[in-house]
Motif scaffolding. Structure first.
Motif, short mmCIF file in Angstrom:
data_model
loop_
_atom_site.label_atom_id
_atom_site.label_comp_id
_atom_site.label_asym_id
_atom_site.label_seq_id
_atom_site.Cartn_x
_atom_site.Cartn_y
_atom_site.Cartn_z
N UNK A 1 7.60 10.83 1.79
CA UNK A 1 8.41 10.24 2.86
C UNK A 1 7.55 9.62 3.95
N UNK A 2 6.52 10.34 4.40
CA UNK A 2 5.68 9.86 5.50
C UNK A 2 4.23 10.24 5.19
N UNK A 3 3.55 9.38 4.43
CA UNK A 3 2.19 9.72 3.99
C UNK A 3 1.21 9.96 5.14
N UNK A 4 1.30 9.18 6.19
CA UNK A 4 0.33 9.31 7.29
C UNK A 4 0.52 10.65 8.00
N UNK A 5 1.74 10.98 8.34
CA UNK A 5 2.00 12.22 9.05
C UNK A 5 1.65 13.44 8.19
N UNK A 6 1.83 13.33 6.89
CA UNK A 6 1.64 14.46 5.99
C UNK A 6 0.37 14.37 5.15
N UNK B 1 0.84 -1.20 0.00
CA UNK B 1 0.00 0.00 0.00
C UNK B 1 0.88 1.25 0.00
N UNK B 2 1.93 1.25 0.80
CA UNK B 2 2.84 2.40 0.83
C UNK B 2 3.53 2.59 -0.52
N UNK B 3 3.92 1.50 -1.17
CA UNK B 3 4.52 1.62 -2.51
C UNK B 3 3.54 2.22 -3.50
N UNK B 4 2.29 1.77 -3.44
CA UNK B 4 1.25 2.29 -4.35
C UNK B 4 1.02 3.79 -4.07
N UNK B 5 0.95 4.16 -2.79
CA UNK B 5 0.78 5.57 -2.42
C UNK B 5 1.92 6.40 -3.01
N UNK B 6 3.14 5.93 -2.81
CA UNK B 6 4.30 6.69 -3.28
C UNK B 6 4.34 6.77 -4.80
N UNK B 7 3.92 5.71 -5.47
CA UNK B 7 3.88 5.72 -6.94
C UNK B 7 2.92 6.81 -7.43
N UNK C 1 -7.09 7.27 0.14
CA UNK C 1 -7.63 5.96 0.53
C UNK C 1 -6.51 5.05 1.03
N UNK C 2 -5.39 5.06 0.34
CA UNK C 2 -4.26 4.25 0.77
C UNK C 2 -3.74 4.68 2.13
N UNK C 3 -3.65 5.98 2.35
CA UNK C 3 -3.19 6.49 3.64
C UNK C 3 -4.16 6.06 4.74
N UNK C 4 -5.45 6.13 4.47
CA UNK C 4 -6.44 5.71 5.46
C UNK C 4 -6.29 4.23 5.79
N UNK C 5 -5.97 3.41 4.79
CA UNK C 5 -5.71 1.99 5.03
C UNK C 5 -4.51 1.79 5.96
#
Length: 180
Positions: free
Chosen positions: A104-109, A12-18, A160-164
């Motif tokens: 770098x940090x999807x959840x925090x940002x 999920x993090x890879x998909x978010x970053x992509x 959506x990915x961050x929420x996951x």
């Protein structure tokens, strides 16, 4: 956390970053195209002239030629006005840099993603209010609004990915608290 959950969260993090990288690339390209407006409008007018577009959509061809003439004339008579589009380009590049945090940090940002979604939504009233004031044809205002509509799609995927990831992190913290 199980190994499967860890793998899913990493994917999920890879998909978010992509998707964030795609969004950054689009912002950078959009910004860079604001610098050579005269060359671009000359190229577009040449492309439209004598094409089926000009034949089937004469108003669009007339508009493209008018924009080309306006940009060229303005650059000759008032070159300092192009400085405004230089700043527009710069703003796109700076906004792209802001996405380094969510990369770098999807959840925090996550706030950057929400802010960008708000900016995408704000494109619509801007085009609807300022477009008529500046004499922009309705069809072109729809093109402008499409940037907000299309731009929000990768941001929604990212959100959506961050929420996951947030839910997975909350579940992990809860399990750790129960185990303690």
């Amino acid at each position: 956390m199980t190994e499967d959950q860890s793998v899913t969260e990493a994917a999920t993090l890879r998909r978010i970053r992509r998707w964030i990288v795609i969004f950054i690339v689009c912002l950078v390209l959009s910004g860079l195209t604001a610098f050579p407006l005269e060359a671009e409008t000359r190229w577009l007018a040449g492309l439209v002239d004598g094409s089926p577009i000009a034949e089937h959509f004469p108003a669009a061809a007339t508009w493209v030629e008018r924009v080309r003439e306006g940009v060229a004339d303005t650059n000759v008579r008032y070159p300092f006005l192009a400085y405004g589009t230089d700043w527009l380009a710069f703003a796109h590049l700076v906004i792209a840099i802001a996405f380094w945090g969510p990369y770098r940090d999807p959840v925090r940002n996550v706030w950057v993603i929400r802010w960008a979604m708000t900016a995408c939504a704000a494109i619509i009233p801007l085009a609807l209010i300022c477009g008529p004031l500046r004499g922009i044809p309705l069809a072109w205002r729809f093109v402008d609004m499409s940037f907000g509509v299309i731009g929000v799609i990768p941001l929604l995927i990212v959100l959506r990915g961050i929420q996951r990831v947030e839910r997975a992190e909350a579940a992990r913290r809860s399990a750790q608290a129960l185990a303690a």
